[in-house]
Design an enzyme around this catalytic site. Structure first.
Site, short mmCIF file in Angstrom:
data_model
loop_
_atom_site.label_atom_id
_atom_site.label_comp_id
_atom_site.label_asym_id
_atom_site.label_seq_id
_atom_site.Cartn_x
_atom_site.Cartn_y
_atom_site.Cartn_z
CB SER A 1 -0.95 -0.05 1.20
OG SER A 1 -1.85 1.01 1.13
CG HIS A 2 0.30 3.67 3.37
ND1 HIS A 2 -0.54 2.60 3.56
CD2 HIS A 2 0.85 3.93 4.57
CE1 HIS A 2 -0.51 2.24 4.84
NE2 HIS A 2 0.33 3.04 5.47
CG ASP B 1 -2.38 4.25 -1.53
OD1 ASP B 1 -3.11 4.16 -2.54
OD2 ASP B 1 -2.40 3.44 -0.61
CG ASP C 1 -2.78 -0.24 -2.53
OD1 ASP C 1 -2.60 0.90 -2.06
OD2 ASP C 1 -3.43 -1.11 -1.94
CG ASP D 1 -5.96 1.29 -1.21
OD1 ASP D 1 -5.01 2.08 -1.08
OD2 ASP D 1 -6.08 0.25 -0.51
NE ARG D 2 -3.74 4.29 2.97
CZ ARG D 2 -3.26 4.43 4.19
NH1 ARG D 2 -2.74 5.58 4.56
NH2 ARG D 2 -3.29 3.42 5.04
CE LYS E 1 -7.30 2.58 2.09
NZ LYS E 1 -7.13 1.25 2.71
C1 G16 Z 1 -5.14 -0.28 5.61
C2 G16 Z 1 -6.59 -0.57 5.59
C3 G16 Z 1 -7.35 0.69 5.92
C4 G16 Z 1 -6.89 1.25 7.24
C5 G16 Z 1 -5.41 1.39 7.27
C6 G16 Z 1 -4.99 1.67 8.67
O1 G16 Z 1 -4.87 0.67 4.62
O2 G16 Z 1 -6.98 -1.02 4.31
O3 G16 Z 1 -8.69 0.39 5.92
O4 G16 Z 1 -7.43 2.51 7.48
O5 G16 Z 1 -4.79 0.21 6.87
O6 G16 Z 1 -3.65 1.71 8.77
P1 G16 Z 1 -2.98 1.70 10.20
O7 G16 Z 1 -3.35 0.40 10.86
O8 G16 Z 1 -1.53 1.84 9.88
O9 G16 Z 1 -3.52 2.88 10.93
P2 G16 Z 1 -3.88 0.38 3.43
O10 G16 Z 1 -4.06 1.54 2.49
O11 G16 Z 1 -2.53 0.35 4.10
O12 G16 Z 1 -4.30 -0.94 2.87
#
Ligand code: G16
Length: 550
Positions: free
Chosen positions: A120-121, A284, A286, A288-289, A383
């Site tokens: 992801s990010h 981000d 992938d 999704d953000r 998302k």
């Molecule tokens: C993932 C989840 C999101 C969540 C985030 C929280 O995001 O898909 O729904 O809000 O983790 O991250 P943390 O636990 O670090 O606060 P992503 O975009 O990393 O897949």
């Protein structure tokens, strides 16, 4: 060529976090590390399919955000899939799929499920992070039961079943055979673009771009680039160069592909210039953000969700109204106020997109969002960054109002949620655990007391009972809520790969929207002091300020 059985040893701690298994690339590239996780997943999917269907003989979707190790991992997974009886894999060309695109393909083609390769990010490259997660047949992240079953399986795994066939050509569209399994390499954008066409007024947007509307979308050298280019520049006629950093690079060109004002500073700088475009956004790793930025005006993710809710009727895909909305617990209550005014149900879930899945599947909500720059709807079960960008552009076009004007109108109608998140990264895990344990121990004594000048009304460890299946998730973050409904929330991140990350979420409601002097960090200072008094962050972490404030 045939399937072979390979002996293996389990790895400790292959427990997925908020969103799948995320580790350093150096961890993922250990012999059998990825293989063990994928074999465990396949074993569970073949043994415990809830609807009686096993994975064997079915279709899987596969792709990732193109980060370092993506291409190697794709070949490994294809061979394991062949060895475990998968009939067909729909693979994004080049091993590429954004997370929302995987969800779209699973749903449109009624696949059994899909595997997303992404951290992801989190940063990429040989020293960066890699990740894998499984999405089920509804297109959404695996639920906690499945995730736990896979984890349990990893701890006892002794055998891999994999094909010994040579690598396939993942860049060539069309059908290839891998033992008995068909690999269909598909255009990663096509299915996703078809979904977007169904939701938004593409004619209206084309006209707006023709009349000179200017947009800057920063794809941060990540997987959103090809999607944004194909749709905005290709289909909607936005000028070339509308999408910047559009080529997915294995190390994201050194960028940290996390769309917030700190990491997307180049976008923020462009949006502050006298010749700034009308609309800016970043996505981000992938895709999704999303972060939405107007001219000299950054929209908070919580406000973005509230605003989308308020104006959804202007967007073709949502013109018949919303069933309800949902937000994660640390997300501000801006959307709650809008939902109340509109008479819509509003749900508060733990952090993690998977918690929205049942609400969406059951028709309880249409829109969902999180403070962590995530917004989405029932069009997929993830998302969706580019969806949010198109939603906003469609909204600007249909309303004839600027980003800033829309947000200020929201504040006038509902008051303003002044909001900030303070992150303390890479804390030693034992210190972070001590901090959270100390807070938990103090919780029962807090309600009714005044601490650091703040009158506390409620303090608890957020627990959630899923309204659809009744499952209970405990310990989802500590909430300290004041008598004026301001609050501080403490949570440990579930997506980091180095030590622990403490997130402190600060929120205060300001009813007087005419106040233009409210700088969040100043306005939230009393809550920062409360957080410090309650959690002793400085002493326990040895950090005198957060690593990142957004
Ligand atoms: C993932 C989840 C999101 C969540 C985030 C929280 O995001 O898909 O729904 O809000 O983790 O991250 P943390 O636990 O670090 O606060 P992503 O975009 O990393 O897949």
């Amino acid at each position: 060529m045939a399937s072979q059985t390979i002996p293996t040893e389990p790895f400790a701690g292959q427990r997925p976090g908020t969103s799948g298994l995320r580790k350093k690339v150096t961890v993922f590239t250990q012999p059998h590390y990825l293989e063990n996780f994928v074999q465990s997943l396949f074993d569970v999917l073949n043994a415990t399919a809830a609807d009686g269907r096993a994975l064997s003989g079915q279709t899987l979707v596969l792709g990732g955000d193109g980060r370092f190790h993506n291409r190697v991992a794709v070949q490994t997974i294809l061979k394991l899939a062949a060895g475990n009886g998968v009939a067909r894999v729909l693979l994004g060309r080049g091993g590429i799929f954004s997370t929302p695109a995987v969800s779209a393909v699973i749903r449109r083609r009624q696949a059994f499920g899909g595997i997303v390769l992404s951290a992801s990010h989190n940063p990429g490259g040989p020293d960066g992070d890699f990740g894998i997660k499984y999405n089920a047949g509804n297109g959404g992240p695996a639920n906690e039961t499945l995730t736990e079953a896979v984890y349990a399986r990893t701890q006892g795994l002794r055998e891999l079943r994999s094909s010994d066939a040579p690598d396939i050509d993942i860049d060539r569209l069309g059908l290839q055979q891998l033992d008995d399994m068909v690999v269909e390499v598909i255009d990663p954008v096509a299915d996703y673009a078809a979904v977007m066409r169904e939701l938004f007024d593409f004619d209206l947007l084309r006209g707006m771009f023709q009349r000179g509307f200017r947009v800057r979308v920063d794809a941060m050298n990540a997987v959103g680039g090809p999607y944004a280019k194909a749709i905005l520049e290709g289909e909607l006629g936005a000028p070339a160069g509308t999408v910047v950093n559009a080529e997915p690079l294995e190390d994201f060109g050194g960028l940290h592909p996390d769309p917030n004002p700190v990491n997307a500073e180049d976008l923020i700088a462009h949006m502050q210039r006298p010749d700034a475009p009308d609309f800016g956004a970043a996505m981000d790793g992938d895709a999704d953000r999303n972060m939405v930025v107007g001219r000299n005006f950054v929209v908070s993710p919580s406000d973005s969700l509230a605003l989308m809710t308020a104006h959804a009727g202007l967007i073709p895909g949502y013109k018949d109204g919303l069933l309800g909305v949902a937000r994660s617990m640390p997300t501000s209550a801006a959307v709650d106020r809008v939902a109340k005014a509109m008479g819509l149900p509003c749900f508060e879930t733990p952090t993690g997109w998977k918690f929205f899945g049942n609400l969406l599947d059951d028709g309880k909500v249409t829109l969902c969002g999180e403070e962590s720059y995530g917004t989405g709807s029932d069009h997929v079960r993830e998302k969706d960054g580019l969806w949010a960008v198109l939603f906003w552009i469609n909204l600007v076009a249909a309303s004839g109002k600027s980003v800033e004007a829309l947000v200020r109108e929201l504040w006038t109608a509902h008051g303003r949620c002044v909001y900030s998140r303070h992150d303390y990264e890479a804390i030693p895990t034992d210190k972070a655990d001590t901090l959270m344990a100390g807070l938990r121990a103090a919780l029962p004594s807090l309600p009714g007391t005044t601490v650091a000048g703040c009158a506390i009304a409620l303090a608890d460890d957020f627990a959630y009972t899923d309204p659809v299946d009744g499952s209970v998730s405990q310990k989802q973050g500590i909430r300290v809520i004041l008598t004026d409904r301001s609050r501080v929330v403490f949570r440990l991140s579930g997506t980091g790969t180095e030590g622990a990350t403490l997130r402190v979420y600060l929120e205060r409601h300001e009813p007087d929207a005419t106040r233009h002097d409210l700088e969040a960090q100043t306005a939230l200072q009393p809550l920062v002091a409360l957080a410090e008094t309650l959690a002793h962050i400085r002493t326990l972490t040895n950090m005198d300020k957060p690593t990142v404030m957004t």
